[in-house]
Design an enzyme around this catalytic site. Structure first.
Site, short mmCIF file in Angstrom:
data_model
loop_
_atom_site.label_atom_id
_atom_site.label_comp_id
_atom_site.label_asym_id
_atom_site.label_seq_id
_atom_site.Cartn_x
_atom_site.Cartn_y
_atom_site.Cartn_z
CE LYS A 52 41.91 -11.03 -40.95
NZ LYS A 52 40.94 -10.42 -39.82
CD GLN A 96 38.32 -8.24 -39.54
OE1 GLN A 96 38.51 -9.48 -39.97
NE2 GLN A 96 38.72 -7.38 -38.67
CG ASP A 119 40.94 -13.74 -34.90
OD1 ASP A 119 41.68 -13.41 -35.34
OD2 ASP A 119 39.68 -13.22 -35.16
#
Ligand code: NDP
Length: 278
Positions: A52, A96, A119
Site C-alpha cells: 500500500k 489493517q 476500506d
C-alpha cells in the site's frame, strides 16, 4: 485455452489515471493523505501494508504508516481514530486487519468516519452500496468488478460467488447484482457446489482453500476470477486448479498477479475520491 487476465497490468494502467488525478489535485493545493494503522507483527499484514505504501508513493498520495505494538489498548486505538477523523488534512484512514484479540474489530471499523473509510467496511458505506448509491466501495470487490468489465458485459450474466465473507464474497455479489447480473451465492453449507459453479458465466471464488474448484466444476467458456491466496509448499496459489481450469475457461485470473494488485489500486482510488470531494 483461456486468456490470462493480467491484474498487474490492468492495475498499472488504472494507477496512471489516478496519478493524473492526484497531479491535478496537487496543482489545486490538495495533497491526498492516507493514514494506515498497523498493529503487531503479523508478516502478511506487514507485507500488505508495504504494498500500500509503495502504490501510494507511485501515485503521489502522501501515506503514513502508524505502527503499534499489539499491547495497544482499544481505547488508545479509538482515541487515535477520533484524532484522525478530526484532522482535515487526512482523507483516508485504514486500520489493517486482523487486530489483536482484545480489540473489538467492528467497534474499530464503526469508529472510522464513513467519509474517510477507504476500506469501504463501515456499515454506512456497506448500506449505501447495497442501495446502489454512490459511496466508497470495498477494495477487493471493486477490483474484481473492474477486472471482469475488462473482459465482458456484466448485465444478464449468471455470476456464481463461492464464499460469503463480509469483505469479499457478500459485497462482490452485491456489486454484480447492481450491474444487473443474476447472482448465486455458495458457501460451506452449499450441498452440491459443482452443480452451482457449472452454471456460472462468471465464477468468483473467495474461500481460501487451494484447488477447491476443479475443471469439472467450470462451464466451458466461463470467466473465472480466483480471489483465494493460499501458501502451498512455499508457493502462493489460488482456490482454483489453475492449470486444468485454464484449458476450459475463456479467461482466468492468476494467483499471484490477478485480483491482488487491483485491491491495492482500489484503495488508492478511494483515497483520491475522498480528496476530490474537497
Ligand atoms: P473467509 O474465511 O472470511 O470466508 C471464506 C468463505 O468461504 C466463507 O463464506 C465460507 O463459508 C466459504 N467456504 C469455506 N469452505 C468452503 C467450501 N468447502 N465450499 C464453499 N465455500 C466454502 O475468507 P475471505 O473472504 O476473507 O478470503 C477468502 C480468500 O480470499 C482467502 O484466501 C484470502 O486470503 C483471499 N483474499 C484475497 C484478497 C486479494 O486482494 N487478493 C483480499 C481478501 C481476501 P461459511 O460462510 O459458510 O463459513
Amino acid at each position: 485455452m483461456a486468456v490470462v487476465i493480467d491484474g498487474k497490468q490492468v492495475a498499472a494502467s488504472y494507477r496512471e489515471t489516478l496519478k493524473e488525478r492526484v497531479a491535478d489535485l496537487r496543482a489545486h493545493g490538495i495533497v491526498p493523505k492516507l493514514k494506515v494503522v498497523l498493529i503487531g507483527d503479523d508478516p502478511a499484514s506487514h507485507s500488505y501494508v508495504r504494498g500500500k505504501e509503495r502504490a501510494a508513493e507511485e501515485i503521489g498520495i502522501d501515506s503514513q504508516v502508524l505502527r503499534f505494538d499489539e499491547t495497544i489498548s482499544e481505547k488508545e486505538l479509538l482515541d487515535l481514530i477520533d484524532m484522525m477523523n478530526a484532522d482535515e488534512e487526512v482523507h483516508g484512514i485504514l486500520v489493517q486487519l486482523p487486530l489483536p484479540k482484545h480489540i473489538d474489530e467492528s467497534r474499530v471499523i464503526m469508529r472510522i468516519s464513513p467519509e474517510k473509510d477507504v476500506d469501504g467496511f463501515h456499515p454506512e458505506n456497506v448500506g449505501k452500496m447495497m442501495l446502489g448509491l454512490d459511496t466508497l466501495l470495498p477494495c477487493t470487490p471493486h477490483g474484481i468488478l473492474h477486472l471482469a468489465k475488462t473482459q465482458t458485459e456484466i448485465a444478464g450474466k449468471h455470476v456464481v460467488v463461492v464464499g460469503r465473507s463480509q469483505i469479499v464474497g457478500k459485497p462482490v455479489g452485491m456489486l454484480f447484482l447492481n450491474e444487473s447480473a443474476t447472482v448465486t451465492y455458495c458457501h460451506s453449507k452449499t450441498s452440491d457446489l459443482g452443480e452451482m459453479t457449472r452454471q456460472a458465466d462468471i465464477l468468483i471464488v473467495a474461500v481460501g482453500r487451494a484447488r477447491l474448484v476443479t475443471a469439472d466444476m467450470v462451464k466451458p467458456g466461463a470467466l473465472v476470477i480466483d480471489v483465494g491466496v493460499n501458501r502451498v509448499e512455499g508457493r502462493l496459489v489460488g482456490d482454483v486448479d489453475y492449470e486444468a481450469v485454464k484449458e476450459k475457461a475463456s479467461a482466468i485470473t492468476p494467483v499471484p498477479g490477478g485480483v491482488g494488485p487491483m485491491t491495492i489500486t482500489m484503495l488508492m482510488h478511494n483515497t483520491v475520491e475522498v480528496a476530490s470531494r474537497g
